[in-house]
Design a protein around this motif. Structure first.
Motif, PDB file in Angstrom:
ATOM      1  N   THR B  34       0.848  -1.202   0.000  1.00 40.00           N
ATOM      2  CA  THR B  34       0.000   0.000   0.000  1.00 40.00           C
ATOM      3  C   THR B  34       0.882   1.250   0.000  1.00 40.00           C
ATOM      4  O   THR B  34       0.609   2.214  -0.729  1.00 40.00           O
ATOM      5  N   ALA B  36       3.926   1.515  -1.159  1.00 42.03           N
ATOM      6  CA  ALA B  36       4.556   1.653  -2.480  1.00 42.03           C
ATOM      7  C   ALA B  36       3.576   2.275  -3.461  1.00 42.03           C
ATOM      8  O   ALA B  36       3.938   3.150  -4.256  1.00 42.03           O
ATOM      9  N   SER B  37       2.318   1.820  -3.384  1.00 42.17           N
ATOM     10  CA  SER B  37       1.296   2.363  -4.279  1.00 42.17           C
ATOM     11  C   SER B  37       1.086   3.859  -4.002  1.00 42.17           C
ATOM     12  O   SER B  37       1.045   4.683  -4.926  1.00 42.17           O
ATOM     13  N   TYR B  40       4.577   5.772  -5.077  1.00 42.27           N
ATOM     14  CA  TYR B  40       4.944   5.811  -6.493  1.00 42.27           C
ATOM     15  C   TYR B  40       3.790   6.223  -7.409  1.00 42.27           C
ATOM     16  O   TYR B  40       3.997   6.840  -8.442  1.00 42.27           O
ATOM     17  N   THR B  41       2.562   5.855  -7.046  1.00 38.93           N
ATOM     18  CA  THR B  41       1.442   6.176  -7.936  1.00 38.93           C
ATOM     19  C   THR B  41       0.844   7.538  -7.613  1.00 38.93           C
ATOM     20  O   THR B  41       0.476   8.283  -8.508  1.00 38.93           O
ATOM     21  N   PHE B  42       0.724   7.833  -6.304  1.00 31.61           N
ATOM     22  CA  PHE B  42       0.040   9.080  -5.931  1.00 31.61           C
ATOM     23  C   PHE B  42       0.991  10.148  -5.366  1.00 31.61           C
ATOM     24  O   PHE B  42       0.552  11.203  -4.930  1.00 31.61           O
TER      25      PHE B  42
END
Lengths: 456, 88
Positions: B34, B36-37, B40-42
């Protein structure tokens, strides 16, 4: 043999008490005391279940992912199959401990100590039985295309989709022969030796292909020894996806059942571990690396890497000049599919019987029907994979594989099941826990991707 | 190590310590993914991911402790010992 757990039942493995198995046990007691080289030579002769495990790992899925890794990333990802299988070795060693430390089949033990949700449902039905039936479609799709390519290459066209007959014609009789067992697992050993020969054939033909496409040895050495990943989220996605490809509950259970069918006992533990490396790690690493190298050379910098079964089957048509090496490559692909189908059939019947309590009697009609169940995948030769069903089963496996893995860890540390054969090494437990973490992360990424918080 | 193993195989609120540690390992693994998400994504903080990674390493360290070998006749002694038949 009655397999599903019943209160008060004493479980014995009949394969352990055949004349041949008792003879092998005595022989191993002597072999285990020999010097390293002599011991290794004897283990090579006795190995077998490891090749069954390798056959399960070396399927259409790992073949396709090796091609994509080679074609898209060149030599940099060569480390992935080796490192991934190396992590899996801890679970294979645990599978060996279960067979040598207890006579109770593993799914039955999970039922007894953790409940039927963990054993029969998660491990037996979802991870193994459904997996065997559903994943066969992709195998037949690739295998049938490869058979057609063999005939096309030598100038004999065969009707589209009919290549499945060769796969079925070889793998079904061999699965039936394996199930006959025999004294000292005679028929089991015959089929294991055929599997070994087919895996050696795969290595030889893929090495020939690499001989034609060429190999950059310094880059290959770097790719194997130094793990690298794309930065950021792409690297994490790739690492989890690649590790999952060879860290499957199906592989562990098939390896476990393979040893169970050979009648492994306490004296077989070192042989089992040797077999996991010699019959599992080495062939898997060699085959997948050779395939990756061939496609790294052939498609380096070319964005159109093959993805569908027919593209995969015909990928090397224009690159390899010799007709016979082309034929050899397709023979290698067909061997890969045949060995996988044998492994799927064996696992399908044993996991279903252990989960439902049906006796594993090879003379019964249902036993033969279950053995043939994965061959429903012949439809894949005409219609491809039933994508929605494959996604559904893969999703269920993502959600439950970590459950099976946790149950295995607990059994390995449970004296009620293994007595004084419980895990006594911290290093062994670390390897198992790292594998569990990977399985946990696979499940969590699946949930996050459904929530739109993880790239699909 | 013996003491650590005993703690792991003791029952807490009716659940084996080893099972509770597995649940904790799962929680830390979830934090890694979670985090990492989120990072890196948000573009959010990486603290969750780092705590998850440290927690994962510590949990694996604890879970790696082998169970203490009990005598056969000790197996069903004591309701808080995980090897008792009631602990199913």
């Amino acid at each position: 043999m009655e397999t599903n757990y019943k209160e008060g039942t004493t479980y014995t493995n009949p394969a352990r008490y055949t004349e041949g198995a008792i003879k092998e046990k005595k022989m191993l007691s002597a072999i285990n005391k020999k010097p390293f080289l002599k011991k290794t030579a004897s283990y090579v002769k006795l190995s077998g279940p490891g090749f069954l495990g390798a056959a399960m790992t070396l399927g259409a899925g790992s073949f396709a992912s090796s091609i994509v890794l080679g074609a898209s990333y060149g030599y940099t990802m060569l480390w992935i199959p080796i490192y991934s299988f190396a992590f899996g070795l801890f679970m294979l060693a645990l599978a060996t401990r279960f067979v040598t430390g207890s006579e109770m089949p593993i799914i039955v033990a999970q039922d007894k100590y953790h409940g039927k949700f963990f054993g029969s449902f998660s491990t037996g039905i979802v991870a193994c039985f459904l997996g065997c039936v559903i994943y066969s479609f992709g195998q037949y799709a690739l295998g049938a295309d490869a058979v057609e390519q063999i005939f096309t290459t030598i100038g004999y066209g065969i009707p589209k989709g009919s290549g499945w007959m060769l796969i079925l014609g070889i793998s079904a009789p061999l699965s039936l022969l394996y199930s006959r067992g025999g004294d000292g697992a005679k028929f089991v050993k015959i089929v294991e030796n055929i599997m070994k020969s087919l895996i050696v054939l795969m290595i030889a033909v893929f090495a020939l292909v690499v001989g034609t496409t060429g190999i950059n040895i310094p880059a290959a050495t770097r790719g194997i020894l130094i793990p690298t990943l794309p930065s950021g989220i792409d690297g994490i996605i790739m690492m989890i996806a690649s590790l999952t490809a060879v860290l499957g509950v199906m592989d562990w259970v098939l390896f476990n059942n393979g040893m169970f069918n050979r009648g492994y006992s306490e004296e077989h533990e070192t042989l089992g571990r040797f077999d996991a490396v010699f019959g599992g790690l080495i062939p898997v690493a060699l085959v997948l690396s050779l395939v990756s190298i061939a496609f790294a050379e052939a498609f380096s910098g070319n964005p159109s890497a093959p993805t569908t079964s027919s593209e995969l089957a015909s990928a090397l048509m224009t690159i390899v000049p010799s007709i016979w090496i082309k034929v050899g490559f397709y023979v290698g692909v067909v061997s890969l599919i045949i060995t996988t189908m044998i492994g799927l059939s064996i696992l399908c019947v044993s996991s279903f019987c252990q989960s439902t309590g049906l006796p594993q009697d090879s003379t019964k009609w249902y036993y033969k029907a279950l053995l043939m169940a994965p061959h429903v995948g012949v439809m894949g030769a005409y219609f491809g994979k039933p994508v929605a069903v494959v996604i559904f089963v893969a999703a269920m496996q993502s959600c439950l594989n970590w459950v099976s893995g946790n149950s295995w860890y607990l059994l390995g540390n449970d004296q009620r099941f293994l007595g004084n054969k419980i895990i006594k090494s911290r290093f062994f437990n670390i390897g198992i826990c790292v594998t569990l973490s990977i399985l946990n992360m696979v499940f969590i990424t699946f949930v996050l991707s459904k929530l739109g918080a993880w790239p699909a | 190590m013996m003491n650590e193993a005993n703690k792991l195989d003791k029952k807490y609120f009716g659940i084996r310590g080893r099972v509770l540690m597995l649940a904790l390992l799962f929680l830390f693994n979830a934090m890694v993914v979670t985090g990492a998400s989120l990072h890196y994504t948000f573009g959010k903080t990486s603290v969750i991911m780092i705590i998850g990674a440290i927690g994962t390493i510590v949990s694996i360290g604890i879970l790696s402790t082998p169970a203490t070998l009990l005598d056969e006749n000790e197996e069903t002694v004591g309701s808080d010992v995980a090897y008792s038949e009631e602990s199913n």
